[in-house]
Design a protein around this motif. Structure first.
Motif, PDB file in Angstrom:
ATOM      1  N   LEU A  61      12.540  24.216 -53.421  1.00 15.29           N
ATOM      2  CA  LEU A  61      13.579  23.233 -53.123  1.00 15.29           C
ATOM      3  C   LEU A  61      14.480  23.047 -54.334  1.00 15.29           C
ATOM      4  N   MET A  62      15.705  22.592 -54.062  1.00 18.12           N
ATOM      5  CA  MET A  62      16.666  22.264 -55.113  1.00 18.12           C
ATOM      6  C   MET A  62      17.048  20.791 -54.990  1.00 18.12           C
ATOM      7  N   MET A  63      17.006  20.055 -56.124  1.00 14.89           N
ATOM      8  CA  MET A  63      17.323  18.622 -56.138  1.00 14.89           C
ATOM      9  C   MET A  63      18.605  18.414 -56.936  1.00 14.89           C
ATOM     10  N   LEU A  64      19.562  17.681 -56.355  1.00 13.87           N
ATOM     11  CA  LEU A  64      20.857  17.428 -56.977  1.00 13.87           C
ATOM     12  C   LEU A  64      21.269  15.992 -56.739  1.00 13.87           C
ATOM     13  N   ILE A  65      22.059  15.457 -57.657  1.00  8.86           N
ATOM     14  CA  ILE A  65      22.722  14.166 -57.470  1.00  8.86           C
ATOM     15  C   ILE A  65      24.158  14.454 -57.059  1.00  8.86           C
ATOM     16  N   CYS A  66      24.539  13.989 -55.870  1.00  7.32           N
ATOM     17  CA  CYS A  66      25.846  14.322 -55.297  1.00  7.32           C
ATOM     18  C   CYS A  66      26.638  13.048 -55.023  1.00  7.32           C
ATOM     19  N   GLY A  67      27.962  13.153 -55.188  1.00 10.93           N
ATOM     20  CA  GLY A  67      28.864  12.051 -54.887  1.00 10.93           C
ATOM     21  C   GLY A  67      29.543  12.242 -53.549  1.00 10.93           C
ATOM     22  N   GLN A  68      30.275  11.179 -53.110  1.00 11.31           N
ATOM     23  CA  GLN A  68      30.969  11.192 -51.820  1.00 11.31           C
ATOM     24  C   GLN A  68      30.018  11.621 -50.703  1.00 11.31           C
ATOM     25  N   SER A  69      28.842  11.005 -50.685  1.00 12.88           N
ATOM     26  CA  SER A  69      27.808  11.421 -49.733  1.00 12.88           C
ATOM     27  C   SER A  69      27.029  10.208 -49.250  1.00 12.88           C
ATOM     28  N   THR A  70      26.551  10.313 -48.019  1.00 20.79           N
ATOM     29  CA  THR A  70      25.639   9.337 -47.431  1.00 20.79           C
ATOM     30  C   THR A  70      24.603  10.092 -46.618  1.00 20.79           C
ATOM     31  N   PRO A  71      23.431   9.504 -46.374  1.00 19.03           N
ATOM     32  CA  PRO A  71      22.445  10.197 -45.532  1.00 19.03           C
ATOM     33  C   PRO A  71      22.962  10.484 -44.129  1.00 19.03           C
ATOM     34  N   ALA A  72      23.873   9.645 -43.614  1.00 15.94           N
ATOM     35  CA  ALA A  72      24.378   9.843 -42.258  1.00 15.94           C
ATOM     36  C   ALA A  72      25.366  11.005 -42.186  1.00 15.94           C
ATOM     37  N   ARG A  73      26.245  11.127 -43.179  1.00 16.68           N
ATOM     38  CA  ARG A  73      27.269  12.160 -43.152  1.00 16.68           C
ATOM     39  C   ARG A  73      26.949  13.343 -44.047  1.00 16.68           C
ATOM     40  N   GLY A  74      25.916  13.222 -44.870  1.00 13.45           N
ATOM     41  CA  GLY A  74      25.550  14.323 -45.744  1.00 13.45           C
ATOM     42  C   GLY A  74      26.490  14.451 -46.926  1.00 13.45           C
ATOM     43  N   VAL A  75      26.414  15.585 -47.583  1.00 13.74           N
ATOM     44  CA  VAL A  75      27.276  15.879 -48.738  1.00 13.74           C
ATOM     45  C   VAL A  75      28.582  16.435 -48.194  1.00 13.74           C
ATOM     46  N   ILE A  76      29.630  15.613 -48.240  1.00 14.32           N
ATOM     47  CA  ILE A  76      30.886  15.979 -47.583  1.00 14.32           C
ATOM     48  C   ILE A  76      31.542  17.180 -48.260  1.00 14.32           C
ATOM     49  N   GLY A  77      31.570  17.204 -49.558  1.00 16.19           N
ATOM     50  CA  GLY A  77      32.237  18.301 -50.266  1.00 16.19           C
ATOM     51  C   GLY A  77      31.331  19.457 -50.620  1.00 16.19           C
ATOM     52  N   GLY A  78      30.127  19.504 -50.054  1.00 17.57           N
ATOM     53  CA  GLY A  78      29.207  20.577 -50.416  1.00 17.57           C
ATOM     54  C   GLY A  78      28.686  20.395 -51.833  1.00 17.57           C
ATOM     55  N   GLN A 205      26.418  28.315 -53.070  1.00 17.27           N
ATOM     56  CA  GLN A 205      27.584  27.659 -53.639  1.00 17.27           C
ATOM     57  C   GLN A 205      28.621  27.505 -52.535  1.00 17.27           C
ATOM     58  N   TRP A 206      28.967  26.249 -52.242  1.00 17.55           N
ATOM     59  CA  TRP A 206      29.822  25.964 -51.095  1.00 17.55           C
ATOM     60  C   TRP A 206      31.267  25.795 -51.531  1.00 17.55           C
ATOM     61  N   GLU A 207      32.166  26.322 -50.707  1.00 19.40           N
ATOM     62  CA  GLU A 207      33.610  26.182 -50.916  1.00 19.40           C
ATOM     63  C   GLU A 207      34.261  25.822 -49.590  1.00 19.40           C
ATOM     64  N   GLU A 208      35.225  24.930 -49.656  1.00 18.84           N
ATOM     65  CA  GLU A 208      35.906  24.483 -48.440  1.00 18.84           C
ATOM     66  C   GLU A 208      36.976  25.486 -48.030  1.00 18.84           C
ATOM     67  N   ARG A 209      37.042  25.755 -46.730  1.00 20.21           N
ATOM     68  CA  ARG A 209      38.046  26.636 -46.147  1.00 20.21           C
ATOM     69  C   ARG A 209      38.623  25.935 -44.915  1.00 20.21           C
ATOM     70  N   GLN A 210      39.917  25.677 -44.951  1.00 19.32           N
ATOM     71  CA  GLN A 210      40.571  24.996 -43.833  1.00 19.32           C
ATOM     72  C   GLN A 210      41.225  26.016 -42.905  1.00 19.32           C
ATOM     73  N   TRP A 211      40.970  25.833 -41.625  1.00 17.69           N
ATOM     74  CA  TRP A 211      41.569  26.694 -40.605  1.00 17.69           C
ATOM     75  C   TRP A 211      42.714  25.948 -39.936  1.00 17.69           C
ATOM     76  N   ARG A 212      43.867  26.571 -39.889  1.00 19.18           N
ATOM     77  CA  ARG A 212      45.051  25.933 -39.316  1.00 19.18           C
ATOM     78  C   ARG A 212      45.090  26.193 -37.817  1.00 19.18           C
TER      79      ARG A 212
END
Length: 356
Positions: A61-78, A205-212
């Protein structure tokens, strides 16, 4: 007899759909992974103990402290929203439990924050626990738009091919192609996906990709997202697709080794020493004295007696004899040393060969 045949045909289906079993081999009654913390709040530089249970046994397992996150919505920015440099890895025991200390670090984005625990390999499992980083900024979460729900309807695939430059270490690139459908009641406009790249046992490693585009309710759309690795990457990679907090698909990608780089270094190791050797030989040949030049320098060296003039004595001529008739020239021819007058051949001497 007919009843026995029907039971034999239906027994495997009844076992597969039994409420106590799932396709993945995990019991449906098994508890979900849970994460608890020794402290709910701590400042940067502190330390907390992360405890978990309900995980698969012997799982990394990997343990991290993440911002902009909640247990309901998860880690929004990866994982881009997490303090990756201060993360810790832990392996569960035979019962699927663990306990590991985690240093407190500030994530790159504002809170609300969570301690995010996820599996590195195998079946995806995630659990979050609310945590407050004392002194770290707090900002509101981005608003959710509509009630649209996207799901992958067909298998994902990687399209494209590597060019010649990839053989020499250029970043490999592909297009992740998949078909999504809107299962919700509202349209989804310009959805933001997350593309994760994992190599070996390392976390993705997560990166955001927006689809138009817009996916209407009950409609489907073909989506293409660019995927690019780092320069010189090679080996087995795992490409993951996430929308929101749910991983939609995973696709393996085997990248060949850039043999052009190896060939370049081999040629460099051969050409450079040869060039240095040729240059050194040219310098030595240029600096070596020439035999002709050395002789010329010796003949041009001034003599210590260069200013001395040598005068030879004059020879006196013999007195002229009295004038008179010159003696007659001798007509006698000197005989050759190997002939004597008596042994000279005669024209009238008979030969000894036979009779005439």
């Amino acid at each position: 007899m007919l009843l026995a045949v029907l039971l034999t045909a239906l027994l495997p289906a009844l076992l597969l759909t039994a409420p106590g079993a799932e396709a993945g081999g995990r019991s449906a009654a098994a508890p979900e992974p849970v994460v608890t913390l020794s402290k709910k709040q701590a400042g940067k530089g502190g330390e907390i103990t992360v405890m978990g249970k309900g995980w698969r046994p012997d799982t990394l397992l990997m343990m991290l402290i993440c911002g902009q996150s909640t247990p309901a919505r998860g880690v929004i920015g990866g994982t881009n929203s997490c303090a990756n440099a201060d993360g810790r890895a832990v392996t569960t025991d035979k019962k699927g439990a663990f306990a590991k200390k985690l240093p407190v670090a500030e994530p790159p984005v504002p809170c609300p924050c969570v301690v995010h625990v996820a599996t590195v390999t195998g079946e995806q499992a995630v659990a979050d626990a609310v945590f407050v980083v004392a002194g770290h900024p707090v900002a509101a979460l981005p608003k959710q738009t509509g009630d649209g729900r996207l799901a992958v309807l067909a298998a994902t695939r990687l399209e494209g091919d590597s060019g010649l430059l990839t053989w020499f270490g250029a970043p490999p690139s592909r297009r992740l192609v998949f078909t999504v459908g809107n299962l919700g009641s509202a349209p989804v406009k310009d959805p933001v996906f997350q593309v994760g790249t994992a190599h070996g046992v390392f976390a993705a490693q997560w990166e955001e990709r927006q689809w138009r585009g817009t996916v209407e309710p009950g409609r489907k759309a073909r989506v293409e997202l660019p995927v690019e690795l780092t320069a010189g990457a090679h080996g087995d990679y795992q490409i993951s697709l996430k929308y929101g907090t749910k991983v939609l698909a995973e696709q393996p990608w085997g990248v060949g080794r850039p043999w052009g780089v190896t060939l370049f270094w081999i040629l460099l190791c051969l050409v450079v020493p040869a060039a240095v050797f040729r240059i050194g030989m040219a310098v030595v040949d240029k600096a070596r004295p020439r035999p002709g030049h050395a002789a010329g320098r010796r003949t041009q060296r001034p003599s210590p007696r260069a200013g001395v003039t040598v005068r030879l004595p004059k020879l006196r001529r013999a007195p002229a004899q009295a004038a008179g008739p010159a003696p007659p020239a001798s007509t006698t021819t000197a005989a050759l040393p190997w002939f004597t007058p008596d042994s000279a051949p005669s024209e009238h001497r008979p030969t000894t060969k036979g009779h005439s």
